[in-house]
Design a protein around this motif. Sequence first.
Motif, PDB file in Angstrom:
ATOM      1  N   SER A  63       0.838  -1.183   0.000  1.00  0.00           N
ATOM      2  CA  SER A  63       0.000   0.000   0.000  1.00  0.00           C
ATOM      3  C   SER A  63       0.880   1.243   0.000  1.00  0.00           C
ATOM      4  CB  SER A  63      -0.894  -0.014   1.250  1.00  0.00           C
ATOM      5  OG  SER A  63      -1.688   1.140   1.320  1.00  0.00           O
ATOM      6  N   TYR A  64       0.467   2.252  -0.753  1.00  0.00           N
ATOM      7  CA  TYR A  64       1.281   3.459  -0.830  1.00  0.00           C
ATOM      8  C   TYR A  64       0.422   4.694  -1.035  1.00  0.00           C
ATOM      9  CZ  TYR A  64       0.531   2.611  -5.790  1.00  0.00           C
ATOM     10  OH  TYR A  64      -0.045   2.381  -7.009  1.00  0.00           O
ATOM     11  N   ASN A  65       0.967   5.787  -0.578  1.00  0.00           N
ATOM     12  CA  ASN A  65       0.383   7.101  -0.756  1.00  0.00           C
ATOM     13  C   ASN A  65       1.540   8.086  -0.583  1.00  0.00           C
ATOM     14  OD1 ASN A  65      -1.392   9.216  -1.063  1.00  0.00           O
ATOM     15  ND2 ASN A  65      -2.751   8.598   0.605  1.00  0.00           N
ATOM     16  N   THR A  66       1.305   9.339  -0.846  1.00  0.00           N
ATOM     17  CA  THR A  66       2.350  10.327  -0.658  1.00  0.00           C
ATOM     18  C   THR A  66       2.885  10.231   0.770  1.00  0.00           C
ATOM     19  OG1 THR A  66       1.298  11.775  -2.253  1.00  0.00           O
ATOM     20  CG2 THR A  66       2.901  12.781  -0.774  1.00  0.00           C
ATOM     21  N   ASN A  67       4.179   9.938   0.884  1.00  0.00           N
ATOM     22  CA  ASN A  67       4.884   9.858   2.158  1.00  0.00           C
ATOM     23  C   ASN A  67       4.416   8.728   3.069  1.00  0.00           C
ATOM     24  OD1 ASN A  67       7.096  10.909   3.475  1.00  0.00           O
ATOM     25  ND2 ASN A  67       5.871  12.170   4.829  1.00  0.00           N
ATOM     26  N   SER A  68       3.882   7.637   2.502  1.00  0.00           N
ATOM     27  CA  SER A  68       3.432   6.517   3.322  1.00  0.00           C
ATOM     28  C   SER A  68       3.480   5.217   2.523  1.00  0.00           C
ATOM     29  CB  SER A  68       2.001   6.766   3.808  1.00  0.00           C
ATOM     30  OG  SER A  68       1.533   5.647   4.525  1.00  0.00           O
ATOM     31  N   PHE A  69       4.238   4.242   3.030  1.00  0.00           N
ATOM     32  CA  PHE A  69       4.353   2.931   2.398  1.00  0.00           C
ATOM     33  C   PHE A  69       4.112   1.853   3.448  1.00  0.00           C
ATOM     34  CE2 PHE A  69       7.441   5.770   0.301  1.00  0.00           C
ATOM     35  CZ  PHE A  69       6.842   5.845  -0.941  1.00  0.00           C
ATOM     36  N   VAL A  70       3.283   0.846   3.102  1.00  0.00           N
ATOM     37  CA  VAL A  70       2.956  -0.239   4.025  1.00  0.00           C
ATOM     38  C   VAL A  70       2.991  -1.558   3.255  1.00  0.00           C
ATOM     39  CG1 VAL A  70       1.203  -1.204   5.574  1.00  0.00           C
ATOM     40  CG2 VAL A  70       1.466   1.284   5.395  1.00  0.00           C
ATOM     41  N   ASP A  71       3.523  -2.587   3.873  1.00  0.00           N
ATOM     42  CA  ASP A  71       3.554  -3.926   3.299  1.00  0.00           C
ATOM     43  C   ASP A  71       2.992  -4.881   4.347  1.00  0.00           C
ATOM     44  OD1 ASP A  71       4.079  -5.813   1.373  1.00  0.00           O
ATOM     45  OD2 ASP A  71       6.212  -5.970   1.807  1.00  0.00           O
ATOM     46  N   SER A  72       2.083  -5.765   3.928  1.00  0.00           N
ATOM     47  CA  SER A  72       1.481  -6.715   4.857  1.00  0.00           C
ATOM     48  C   SER A  72       1.338  -8.067   4.185  1.00  0.00           C
ATOM     49  CB  SER A  72       0.104  -6.211   5.307  1.00  0.00           C
ATOM     50  OG  SER A  72      -0.480  -7.124   6.214  1.00  0.00           O
ATOM     51  N   ILE A  73       1.667  -9.113   4.933  1.00  0.00           N
ATOM     52  CA  ILE A  73       1.548 -10.484   4.439  1.00  0.00           C
ATOM     53  C   ILE A  73       0.848 -11.319   5.495  1.00  0.00           C
ATOM     54  CG2 ILE A  73       2.782 -12.533   3.653  1.00  0.00           C
ATOM     55  CD1 ILE A  73       5.067 -10.664   2.878  1.00  0.00           C
TER      56      ILE A  73
END
Length: 129
Positions: A63-73
């Motif tokens: 998941s991404y947005n301006t100034n934000s990145f997230v990874d989930s498994i």
Amino acid sequence: NLSSSKFGAVWSTTGDVNNFISLAYNPFSNSGLYVRYNGIVQASSVNFNNNYQVGNNWIHIGSYNTNSFVDSINGNLTYTSSGLLPSANSLYIGSSLPAPSVYGSMYIKSLIYYPLQLSNTQIQTLTTP
């Protein structure tokens, strides 16, 4: 299921290797969410390669947005970070931008695109098997 010899990827890019967003499995080195802006790495979640081997199935969200990145498994947030977000006008599914002739040897059961970034709780819920 994944092959041990090929890349599996979803790429969003402007067409060059210096600006892209990638959600990939590369059995040779790294896996996960990888973002590059003007040639500089903004996000690199490469910490789960040894846990997800050939033959395993999992639910993975980058998941991404301006100034934000997230990874989930599989319900676990494996990575959160901030950085610059490149613009993108192309989406590649099952191939690699640096090597477009290399296609993933994996099965993508489903691919869902949300035009906004979900909360970490929503991302964890969606990736829980």
